[in-house]
Design a protein around this motif. Structure first.
Motif: not given
Length: 864
Positions: A316, A319-320, A423
């Protein structure tokens, strides 16, 4: 054989309690609750439903029974006065009644029916008994509707202070007929309004015995009331089922046997208490529920730990990083591709944040200023800042700036920014506060596995730190995210604990301890209910015995059928046949073929009659009712015949009061009804209220033919206040012959001479009115010599030879009539004339002038 003798013989066939009731009725006993209880006691003794109280009294009718059976002497109405709060009738009026015929004339709405309804409420009527207060004024509840009714009976004259709506026994023999009576007489099944002397004992016997039966039913109902023993026996058992079905069919001996417990059974109750308590101490069901809750909460905890581990993983975070990187790239591209064309050596902030805000503000102002058909800028537009005309180069620059704001690079930048926001929101919404000391899983780990508890708490704390690091990078648009490592989450440990508890749960559920407890409790309940039955057995036995008594009592008492049968037998001998005979004769007297008859039937010691149409057998019954077959006039005639038949058959009736009896009748029938009423007035008092002038004339004419005294009054509305109910005694428009001489005027003059001022004015007004009527009678009987009489069928041409037509006589009649009109209430007078009050001398002068006129006409007639 008298009626009472026949009743005495018949009474010997009755049960003792009915004989005792008849004995009390004939003796004139005013029945009280004690009398009804005494008769009920005899009834129950004869039925074997109670023990005798002692020696029964010997029964025997009193010697004066025949005398006591006679109705009271008839009464005569003298007058009605002082009506209070009755309709809108003016107060302070008095209406008197003659001994034979009294006719009260008045137009519609004059107040006649108000007086008739008061008499109908006090006397006997099948019509309207409701008397209303004056609804046009505020209702005063403190003022009762009342009237003073003066009567004459065997004791002399006396005044009844009658409160309307209450019974008035003194006027029970006064029969009243009005418009609403027509429907009741015509369509309803009515009890005959009277009985011959002695037959009323049977009607009263039916009432008294019905009251005794009602008392018996009340006792039966009391003994049949539902019991409340169910509240003692909680839970299901054989005993509770028996208690629920308690009634007259309950086996009392079986109840007694079941209620007896042996010593062993009593000890068994204590043993069961101990055994049930021991099993219940294990409380398996509570343990099962507790284990289920723990397993469920631990599984939920494991799932939540896995979720936050996944949402804060390195993947995650990567992805950020990529999303931030994409955002930065698109930002740079947007600035590079679009801003370079606007750079100038004169400005250093082109492409900066401040610069972007400036052109965005300019675009917003341009959008507000422009119109749909003239977007900004146009060729002739002014500068938004300096308000100078735009050069072509300036206009081109603005259009390119607008294009910059709407370009594709900017759109891509906005999408990248949206991804970052999604997000950020997902991280902020991640719940990390689910695990605290209030949750079942927390308390379980705290109690049974503190190491796992600390592991889970440490993992959640590290998740808090990692989420903060990622959010900080997002806020700074940084691609460098320094993530602290996440410790072990403890998920596997939690899952192992949940599996262990699940195994314990399965083991507990295999043991059916609850079923064993239920079985033992049922055994204990059966024994306890038997013991409770023994404790309350006397009350329960008493209830069952009452139900048995009630069922037996329901079968005694009988009905009034045998009383009605005897009443009908005697009534048929004395009344019914005679009633039908009189009714048929009354129809013949009406002179027209009215195909109706009277049908009778008995019910509860009374005879009911109903008017029916004589029809072909094929005609449906509901089609051939009198109200559907007869005309309006025929309906009223038949109803009036039925009413007068009742009156004629009741030889003790005192008075007949009729309110507008001939409405819808033609002249021929009005004349016949007048003749019938005139003959009726020879036997009893007749009072007629009518607005029908021909009928009033017929009444007077027929009374003269039958040599019956008739008194006539006039009821009017007031000329000044328009209120109904003003009574003018001994006056009416149909008294022409009585006014051939001014006798009435002279009588009033004699009273007015010495009367007080307040009374004198009213007397003089009546005197002038009476004299004015004399002028009208003069025209009919003297001037026109009775050639044409009102309502007479024939004209008398032969009397024309004695008619004197003198112009001066005619002129004097017209002037005299007009002059008298000034003094009566029926005309509007000028202020000048109104100030000149007439005196008794004025009235005397007018009387003498009238007499001189009559003398002059007779002189002329003799000369001719």
């Amino acid at each position: 054989m008298s009626i009472l003798t026949q009743l005495s013989h018949w009474a010997t066939t009755l049960p003792y309690w009915e004989q005792a009731a008849l004995d009390k009725i004939v003796a004139g006993v005013n029945f009280t609750d004690e009398d009804y209880d005494e008769l009920l006691q005899y009834l129950l003794e004869d039925a074997g439903l109670t023990k005798p109280k002692g020696q029964r009294p010997t029964l025997g009718f009193p010697k004066d029974a025949d005398a006591s059976a006679q109705p009271a002497a008839p009464v005569r109405l003298i007058k009605i006065s002082n009506l209070q709060n009755v309709n809108a009738l003016v107060p302070g009026q008095t209406l008197s009644f003659g001994p034979a015929m009294t006719a009260v004339y008045g137009g519609n709405g004059s107040g006649k029916s108000g007086y008739a309804r008061v008499l109908g409420c006090a006397g006997f009527t099948r019509g309207d008994r409701e008397v209303l207060p004056d609804v046009t004024r505020p209702i005063d509840e403190t003022v009762a509707l009342s009237a003073h009714i003066e009567i004459k009976d065997q004791t002399g004259n006396r005044v009844i202070h009658y409160q309307i709506g209450r019974e008035c026994p003194e006027l029970g023999s006064c029969y009243v007929f009005d418009s609403t009576s027509v429907r009741v007489h015509l369509t309803a099944s009515n009890a005959l309004s009277f009985s011959p002397a002695g037959l009323s004992y049977l009607t009263r016997l039916a009432e008294v015995t019905d009251k005794v039966r009602a008392c018996l039913k009340a006792r039966v109902d009391k003994c049949s009331e539902p019991h409340n023993f169910d509240a003692l026996f909680h839970g299901d058992s054989k005993i509770s089922e028996m208690i629920a079905s308690l009634g007259p069919d309950t086996d009392l001996e079986a109840l007694r046997q079941i209620a007896a417990l042996t010593p062993e059974e009593k000890r068994r109750i204590d043993e069961l208490d101990i055994e049930i308590a021991r099993l219940r101490a294990r409380d398996v069901s509570r343990q099962v529920a507790d284990l289920k809750q723990r397993v469920e909460d631990l599984n939920l905890l494991a799932g939540r730990l896995c979720e936050i581990q996944d949402r804060l993983s390195e993947e995650i975070a990567e992805e950020i990083r990529q999303a931030v990187k994409a955002y930065l790239n698109r930002q740079t591209a947007a600035q590079r591709v679009s801003v370079d064309q606007f750079r100038s050596e004169h400005f250093t902030q082109t492409g900066s944040e401040v610069w972007y805000r400036f052109i965005e503000a300019a675009k917003a102002l341009a959008d507000a200023e422009q119109t749909p058909d003239a977007p900004y800028p146009q060729a002739d537009s002014l500068c938004l800042l300096c308000q100078q005309p735009l050069s072509p180069q300036a206009r081109d620059l603005l259009l390119r700036l607008w294009a910059l704001l709407e370009g594709e690079a900017q759109e891509q930048l906005a999408k990248a920014q949206s991804v970052l926001e999604e997000k950020r929101n997902a991280l902020q919404e991640l719940d990390l506060d689910f695990f605290d000391d209030q949750s079942v899983s927390y308390r379980h780990l705290q109690e049974h596995d503190p190491a796992v508890l600390e592991k889970v708490k440490g993992f959640i704390a590290a998740c808090y730190v990692r989420r903060g690091q990622i959010l900080a990078a997002l806020a700074d648009h940084s691609t460098e995210i320094a993530l602290s490592p996440l410790p072990e989450s403890g998920v596997k440990d939690v899952e192992l604990i949940a599996q262990s508890l699940r195994a314990q749960l399965d083991d507990l559920q295999e043991k059916d301890i609850a079923a064993e407890i239920v079985k033992l409790e049922q055994e204990r309940r059966d024994l306890q209910h038997r013991a409770l039955l023994g404790k309350h057995l006397p009350e329960i036995e008493e209830y069952v015995k009452k139900r048995i008594w009630a069922r037996q009592a329901e079968k005694v008492g009988g009905s009034t059928r045998h009383i009605t049968r005897k009443h009908n037998q005697l009534f048929s001998q004395l009344v019914t046949d005679r009633y039908i005979e009189l009714f048929e004769q009354m129809l013949k007297d009406l002179g027209r073929p009215l195909k109706v008859r009277v049908a009778t039937r008995g019910r509860k010691g009374e005879v009911y009659k109903q008017i029916v149409v004589e029809t072909d057998p094929s005609a449906p019954a509901d089609m051939a009712t009198p109200d559907k077959v007869l005309s309006e006039g025929e309906k009223r005639a038949v109803a009036l015949a039925d009413f007068l038949t009742e009156v004629a058959l009741d030889t003790f009736s005192s008075a007949v009061i009729l309110d507008d009896p001939v409405t819808s009748l033609d002249l021929e029938w009005r004349g016949l009804i007048a003749s019938i009423l005139a003959k009726e007035a020879k036997r009893r008092q007749v009072i007629v209220f009518t607005h029908d002038l021909p009928f009033l004339y017929f009444l007077k004419q027929r009374c003269e033919q039958e040599l019956v005294d008739i008194v006539t009054h006039w009821i009017k509305r007031g000329d000044q206040d328009d209120r109904p109910g003003y009574v003018f005694l001994n006056n009416s428009p149909a008294l022409e012959r009585d006014y051939r001489k001014p006798t009435r005027a002279r009588e009033i003059y004699a009273k007015a001479k010495d009367a007080p001022a307040a009374e004198q004015e009213a007397l003089l007004r009546d005197g002038f009115g009476a004299l004015r009527t004399c002028y009208e009678a003069f025209i009919i009987f003297e001037l026109l010599n009775e050639v044409v009489l009102r309502f007479d069928e024939r004209i008398s041409p032969g009397r024309l030879k004695d008619v004197v037509c003198d112009r001066s006589i005619v002129e004097k009649v017209v002037v005299g009539h007009e002059r008298l009109s000034r003094y009566i209430e029926g005309h509007l007078h000028s202020d000048t004339l109104g100030a000149q009050k007439p005196t008794p001398r004025t009235l005397l002068d007018e009387i003498e002038a009238f007499e001189a006129l009559k003398k002059e006409l007779r002189g002329l007639r003799k000369a001719n």
